[in-house]
Scaffold this active site. Structure first.
Site, PDB file in Angstrom:
ATOM      1  N   LYS A  46       3.668  11.979 -10.132  1.00 31.56           N
ATOM      2  CA  LYS A  46       2.850  11.168 -11.041  1.00 31.56           C
ATOM      3  C   LYS A  46       3.651   9.942 -11.462  1.00 31.56           C
ATOM      4  CE  LYS A  46       0.361  13.505 -14.173  1.00 31.56           C
ATOM      5  NZ  LYS A  46       0.041  14.528 -15.202  1.00 31.56           N
ATOM      6  N   HIS A  97       1.169  11.641 -27.041  1.00 26.76           N
ATOM      7  CA  HIS A  97       0.779  10.342 -26.508  1.00 26.76           C
ATOM      8  C   HIS A  97       0.066   9.505 -27.566  1.00 26.76           C
ATOM      9  CE1 HIS A  97       0.872  11.682 -21.998  1.00 26.76           C
ATOM     10  NE2 HIS A  97       2.073  11.542 -22.531  1.00 26.76           N
ATOM     11  N   ARG A 109       0.809  -1.231   0.000  1.00 27.07           N
ATOM     12  CA  ARG A 109       0.000   0.000   0.000  1.00 27.07           C
ATOM     13  C   ARG A 109       0.842   1.282   0.000  1.00 27.07           C
ATOM     14  NH1 ARG A 109      -3.343  -3.182   3.639  1.00 27.07           N
ATOM     15  NH2 ARG A 109      -5.260  -3.773   2.554  1.00 27.07           N
ATOM     16  N   GLU A 122      10.687  18.418 -23.396  1.00 31.25           N
ATOM     17  CA  GLU A 122      10.066  18.948 -22.186  1.00 31.25           C
ATOM     18  C   GLU A 122      10.627  20.325 -21.829  1.00 31.25           C
ATOM     19  OE1 GLU A 122       7.514  17.781 -20.838  1.00 31.25           O
ATOM     20  OE2 GLU A 122       7.424  15.626 -21.225  1.00 31.25           O
ATOM     21  N   LYS A 154       8.014  23.370 -12.762  1.00 29.71           N
ATOM     22  CA  LYS A 154       7.189  22.208 -12.445  1.00 29.71           C
ATOM     23  C   LYS A 154       6.812  22.199 -10.970  1.00 29.71           C
ATOM     24  CE  LYS A 154       5.558  17.974 -13.338  1.00 29.71           C
ATOM     25  NZ  LYS A 154       6.387  16.848 -13.823  1.00 29.71           N
ATOM     26  N   HIS A 193       9.557   9.772 -26.216  1.00 28.24           N
ATOM     27  CA  HIS A 193       8.514  10.637 -25.675  1.00 28.24           C
ATOM     28  C   HIS A 193       8.774  12.101 -26.002  1.00 28.24           C
ATOM     29  CE1 HIS A 193       5.531  12.346 -23.030  1.00 28.24           C
ATOM     30  NE2 HIS A 193       6.465  12.969 -22.343  1.00 28.24           N
ATOM     31  N   ARG A 199      -2.250  22.547 -13.427  1.00 26.91           N
ATOM     32  CA  ARG A 199      -1.286  21.495 -13.743  1.00 26.91           C
ATOM     33  C   ARG A 199      -1.565  20.879 -15.114  1.00 26.91           C
ATOM     34  NH1 ARG A 199       1.192  16.653  -9.863  1.00 26.91           N
ATOM     35  NH2 ARG A 199       2.637  15.887 -11.446  1.00 26.91           N
ATOM     36  N   HIS A 206       1.281  17.234 -25.346  1.00 30.60           N
ATOM     37  CA  HIS A 206       1.243  15.825 -24.985  1.00 30.60           C
ATOM     38  C   HIS A 206       0.051  15.064 -25.548  1.00 30.60           C
ATOM     39  CE1 HIS A 206       4.487  16.942 -22.383  1.00 30.60           C
ATOM     40  NE2 HIS A 206       4.565  15.741 -21.856  1.00 30.60           N
ATOM     41  N   ASN A 249       0.598  19.584 -19.803  1.00 29.15           N
ATOM     42  CA  ASN A 249       0.341  18.643 -20.888  1.00 29.15           C
ATOM     43  C   ASN A 249       0.433  19.297 -22.260  1.00 29.15           C
ATOM     44  OD1 ASN A 249      -0.338  16.118 -19.440  1.00 29.15           O
ATOM     45  ND2 ASN A 249      -1.961  17.382 -18.565  1.00 29.15           N
ATOM     46  N   GLU A 267      -3.925  17.819 -10.613  1.00 26.23           N
ATOM     47  CA  GLU A 267      -4.258  18.206 -11.981  1.00 26.23           C
ATOM     48  C   GLU A 267      -5.731  18.614 -12.121  1.00 26.23           C
ATOM     49  OE1 GLU A 267      -3.854  15.922 -16.070  1.00 26.23           O
ATOM     50  OE2 GLU A 267      -1.887  16.145 -15.151  1.00 26.23           O
TER      51      GLU A 267
END
Length: 355
Positions: free
Chosen positions: A140, A247, A119, A182, A222, A260, A236, A243, A240, A232
């Site tokens: 993330k 993606h 957990r 990025e 960031k 990426h 936030r 992206h 993206n 997000e």
């Protein structure tokens, strides 16, 4: 040494440390309270740096290492399961630590393992790529699904981020290109002067001190956004930028030939195209072409398939596509774009910009 603190409301703050040679002093920055340590790295990174890490931690007991294959394809259910099996075989407990030694793929995968094993146990990000300056901060963590990138994940912040900037020297040009996808995104979100500076940068002649300065600026941006919007819910989402198409490209290519960051640059050119920012779009297009980004890949892909992948993007709501656009450099916003409009724009983009 640069030291930044990331303060997340309701969570324990963590430190980002950036310095040359930091890996050799690693023992000084890791608490004695961890019962065991598992270092996860892909085989390329392990060949370069695993011995340094193990030497730095030689006075500690219960040090385990797991080597994984390089590449985005490893960020999978299969390797997630294998790493959980390894944690169990090592009898790791809730006081154990995972060190994610590598680029964004390793950080995402190892962080997701840490977020779910027992957990949730502690982990430390040790980025070895330029690209990972973005993914290592913000908490993330995720793995990919064949239907889309990062569809399975969690928010799980590291105990620390330890960035040894000496590792930039060993990066091949393709990884530098990926990382600067990025960096360019961060510049467009924040500072026209920085964007102008980057557009004069030749990655074949990238100097370590300039790269380190870009990393620090990107991490600061960031961190400031994550501190205000951890999950997000609002601003936030701006991170993206580029992206949504990126993606979709990665998913359609099965996380293969295009990295990426390379996909992010293509996606960012498209976002500028949608934003009507012709000057910035053209400058980024020229820069990307001069630095060897695989712009031609979009011409090889079916725009309807790309659209279907975009509809599964994490910003999509009820099957509707939300896109991060710019009013100007430093002024992002999120806009809903109808499918027909987006499909038409993709066709135009392929015909007018890529070909």
């Amino acid at each position: 040494m640069e030291r930044l603190q990331v303060n997340i409301p309701g969570s324990t703050a963590y430190e980002v440390m950036i310095a040359d040679g930091l890996r050799r002093e690693l023992n000084e920055y890791i608490a004695d309270s961890y019962s065991s340590i598992l270092i996860i790295a892909d085989r390329h990174v392990a060949d370069l740096y695993m011995d340094d890490i193990k030497t730095a931690l030689k006075t500690r007991g219960n040090i385990f290492c797991k080597i994984i294959p390089p590449g985005e394809g490893t960020k999978s259910m299969e390797w997630y399961g294998r790493l959980l099996d390894y944690c169990i075989s090592c009898n790791m407990d809730r006081k154990s630590l995972i060190i994610a030694l590598g680029g964004g793929m390793t950080g995402d995968l190892a962080g997701f393992v840490a977020s779910t094993y027992l957990r949730g146990i502690s982990y430390i990000q040790m980025p070895t790529s330029i690209l990972a300056h973005d993914s290592s901060v913000g908490g993330k963590v995720a793995i990919n699904h064949k239907a889309g990138k990062n569809l399975i994940g969690a928010f799980h912040h590291p105990d620390k981020v330890l960035y040894d900037t000496e590792m930039i020297d060993s990066l091949p040009l393709k990884e530098k290109r990926s990382g600067y996808g990025e960096v360019v995104k961060h510049a467009l979100l924040s500072d026209k002067g920085w964007f102008d500076e980057l557009m004069d940068r030749e990655l074949t002649e990238l100097e370590n001190h300039k790269a380190a300065r870009d990393l620090i600026r990107g991490i600061r941006l960031k961190a400031s956004i994550v501190e205000q919007d951890e999950k997000e819910a609002g601003m936030r989402k701006y991170l993206n930028l580029g992206h949504t198409l990126a993606h979709a490209i990665e998913t359609e290519l099965d996380y293969g030939s295009v990295t990426h960051g390379e996909a992010v640059v293509i996606g960012t050119v498209f976002a500028l195209f949608l934003s009507g920012m012709e000057e910035e779009r053209n400058r980024l297009l020229v820069w990307a072409d001069n630095n060897g980004y695989p712009l031609e890949v979009v011409g090889e892909l079916d725009e309807r398939k790309l659209l279907e992948h975009m509809k599964r993007d994490k910003k999509a709501e009820r099957g509707k596509i939300n896109y991060v656009l710019l009013q100007a450099v430093g002024s992002p916003y999120v806009s809903h774009i109808e499918e027909d409009e987006l499909l038409h724009a993709l066709k135009q983009f392929k015909n007018e910009v890529i070909e």
